[in-house]
Scaffold this active site. Sequence first.
Site, short mmCIF file in Angstrom:
data_model
loop_
_atom_site.label_atom_id
_atom_site.label_comp_id
_atom_site.label_asym_id
_atom_site.label_seq_id
_atom_site.Cartn_x
_atom_site.Cartn_y
_atom_site.Cartn_z
N ASP A 203 6.44 -18.39 -8.55
CA ASP A 203 6.92 -19.69 -9.00
C ASP A 203 5.88 -20.34 -9.91
OD1 ASP A 203 9.11 -19.20 -7.43
OD2 ASP A 203 8.41 -20.45 -5.76
N LYS A 204 6.36 -21.26 -10.72
CA LYS A 204 5.46 -21.93 -11.66
C LYS A 204 4.33 -22.65 -10.95
CE LYS A 204 5.49 -25.39 -15.35
NZ LYS A 204 6.31 -26.33 -16.17
#
Length: 459
Positions: A203-204
């Site tokens: 995930d970012k």
Amino acid sequence: MGRRNRLCPDLRGRFRAGPFCRPDGREGAGMSGFDPTAESGSEEEKPQGSTKEQMQALKTLDVRQFTISADDDDIRVDRWFKRHMEDVPFNIVSRWARTGQLRLDGKRVSPGDRVQAGQILRVPPQEIERPGRVAKAKADLSQDQIDFARELVIHKDKAAIIVNKPPGLATQGGSKTTTHLDGLLDALTFDAKSRPKLVHRLDKDTSGAILLARSPGAASFFSKRFSGRDVRKVYWAIVMGVPEIADGMIDLPLSKQPGSGGEKMHVDEENGQSAKSRYRIIERAGNRACWVELQPYTGRTHQLRVHMAAIGHPIVGDGKYGGKDAFLTGTISRKMHLHARRLRIEHPDGHTLDVSADLPAHFAETVDNLGLDLLLGDLPLDEKKPGGKLVRKQQARAHAKQIRKDKRGERRGRGEVTGKPTKAGKPTKRERPNAGKATHKKNMPHKAKVKQALRKKPR
């Protein structure tokens, strides 16, 4: 009448393949003057046609042949074109295969067929691209971007590169995401022939170890390990509160939450996909928060974040799933405290690749502010991973064994009808000496007729 008017007056009634009259009245060359090697000029200078023999000769001269390398062994034909001939779209590959122009070792092949190392792939001539279809040029990386990308590398060998992704950097681009790890991979080519390829994602807002494959063969090898769930991934997280069980397994199916556009997941007992996560408490910070180790045994989107929020202990900084209750007051950072600490995977050379990634600055500061000891973080890793191939095989064997046992019980109980007592004096199937023996086919119709005659009532 209209066609006759378009011809010159001196050619009416005797038009043939030779000099002909243009619409403006000037004479031009016929098909005999066509030169396939001449460059195309203005619209008036273009040839009016070409014979099939000339076009076939052109195609034969431009046919290309490629030998399948070891890195491309056992991949699909369309995947081979995507790797080596990106300018050829899928619809052209399909048309080549459909018309028999695409051949593998002399035989027709379809886009879904797989190629083997050493085979010869015959590719027809390159088609001229349509006007207006211009390939998108890749933006060159600045020296600062190259230096930044290379500073992320924590391991490098001939098959793999492992980078420590910082929080806030997306793994791949999106609609409004222009800066991402995938766009920086050109800086990590080093001495390889092609840029490395992403094998998995984070995930970012999640930091930590990401594996990159340096060749198509290595990418295929690592991808199979990830799909087979043979990879050990260890995450560190700071969660709100303290779970009652110090070492627990979360088994909650997940699916995309309706109305979120697929960007958010939720627990779905009925239609969700199986998802399992293990957590172990490393150290407590009173009753306020604790430091945990997380191991995902499946690879669902946002799995660890959803599971920890579902048991009432969201990850600190994860407002998406924990809401306002996922933040600590004081000097604790509001960034998400989820870090991919360790990655262990089988290497194509035969050894085990085991790499650990250091904590980002905000996570390390939180550990220090909460008075936690970093030396306690790396817990011993179990050799056997629950849910791996070995465990699944053992479960399948046990399930098959139980089915065989149930069938044996059914065979033993044959002849006994539950709820209905057996008629007195009538032997069961096992007691009859000829039970189970087939009656001769010729005698069966005769016996059936006799029985029917005996059943008829006398008049």
